[in-house]
Design a protein around this motif. Sequence first.
Motif, PDB file in Angstrom:
ATOM      1  N   LEU A   8       0.822  -1.216   0.000  1.00  0.00           N
ATOM      2  CA  LEU A   8       0.000   0.000   0.000  1.00  0.00           C
ATOM      3  C   LEU A   8       0.854   1.264   0.000  1.00  0.00           C
ATOM      4  CD1 LEU A   8      -2.793  -0.990   2.552  1.00  0.00           C
ATOM      5  CD2 LEU A   8      -2.955  -0.924   0.045  1.00  0.00           C
ATOM      6  N   ASN A  22      -1.470   3.221  -2.453  1.00  0.00           N
ATOM      7  CA  ASN A  22      -2.696   3.934  -2.138  1.00  0.00           C
ATOM      8  C   ASN A  22      -2.290   5.270  -1.533  1.00  0.00           C
ATOM      9  OD1 ASN A  22      -4.874   4.827  -0.221  1.00  0.00           O
ATOM     10  ND2 ASN A  22      -5.925   3.091  -1.171  1.00  0.00           N
ATOM     11  N   VAL A  25      -3.206   6.165   2.025  1.00  0.00           N
ATOM     12  CA  VAL A  25      -2.393   5.508   3.051  1.00  0.00           C
ATOM     13  C   VAL A  25      -1.003   6.133   3.101  1.00  0.00           C
ATOM     14  CG1 VAL A  25      -1.402   3.327   3.829  1.00  0.00           C
ATOM     15  CG2 VAL A  25      -3.712   3.361   2.872  1.00  0.00           C
ATOM     16  N   ILE A 101      -3.168  -1.226   9.056  1.00  0.00           N
ATOM     17  CA  ILE A 101      -3.907  -0.930   7.827  1.00  0.00           C
ATOM     18  C   ILE A 101      -3.367  -1.891   6.781  1.00  0.00           C
ATOM     19  CG2 ILE A 101      -4.516   0.778   6.092  1.00  0.00           C
ATOM     20  CD1 ILE A 101      -3.762   2.935   8.216  1.00  0.00           C
ATOM     21  N   LYS A 103      -3.987  -4.628   3.215  1.00  0.00           N
ATOM     22  CA  LYS A 103      -4.567  -4.743   1.873  1.00  0.00           C
ATOM     23  C   LYS A 103      -5.819  -5.605   1.903  1.00  0.00           C
ATOM     24  CE  LYS A 103      -5.066  -4.446  -2.502  1.00  0.00           C
ATOM     25  NZ  LYS A 103      -6.428  -3.952  -2.533  1.00  0.00           N
ATOM     26  N   GLU A 144      -7.398  -0.464   3.461  1.00  0.00           N
ATOM     27  CA  GLU A 144      -7.222   0.836   2.811  1.00  0.00           C
ATOM     28  C   GLU A 144      -8.566   1.445   2.421  1.00  0.00           C
ATOM     29  OE1 GLU A 144      -7.180  -2.049  -0.715  1.00  0.00           O
ATOM     30  OE2 GLU A 144      -6.766  -2.103   1.430  1.00  0.00           O
TER      31      GLU A 144
END
Length: 160
Positions: A8, A22, A25, A101, A103, A144
């Motif tokens: 991420l 991401n 994130v 956090i 995936k 995410e």
Amino acid sequence: MILVSACLLGVCCKYSGGDNKNQKVVDLIKKYNLIPVCPEQLGGLSTPRKPAEIQAEDAKKVLDGIGKVVNVCGEDVTQNFVKGAYETLKLANLYDVKIAIFKSKSPSCGCGFIYDGSFSGKLKSGNGVTTELLIQNGIKVYTEDDIDYKTIEKIMKIDY
């Protein structure tokens, strides 16, 4: 400290050799200490690697030694997934991590939904192996898809 799926953050550790970067994130690094992890690599799997899915009722069965994680060629990679989960838990404990956090949909990191084990793209309710182990040890796991500054601040009880 927040544990984060390394993919991420743009680390090329996804099964295909790519990433799942991401920006939402990545932006958290401006305010928080993020610890990137890839449980599958920590478990000894290479990148790239064949996609794998949990072929059991749930990840708890895998952790209990009853269920399996297999790759698309039918090879049993359960040991790698379990080892990676425990190595990730060691890091979480070392840094006193309370949240992660991860995936979404991943057989390691998925939270709430994962692929059903048929390699057909179908989802089922459940968690990945690492997520399940972290939850069993009191760590809250998010994906995410359900995270932003406001949520993080509420979770960590930080008042900005």
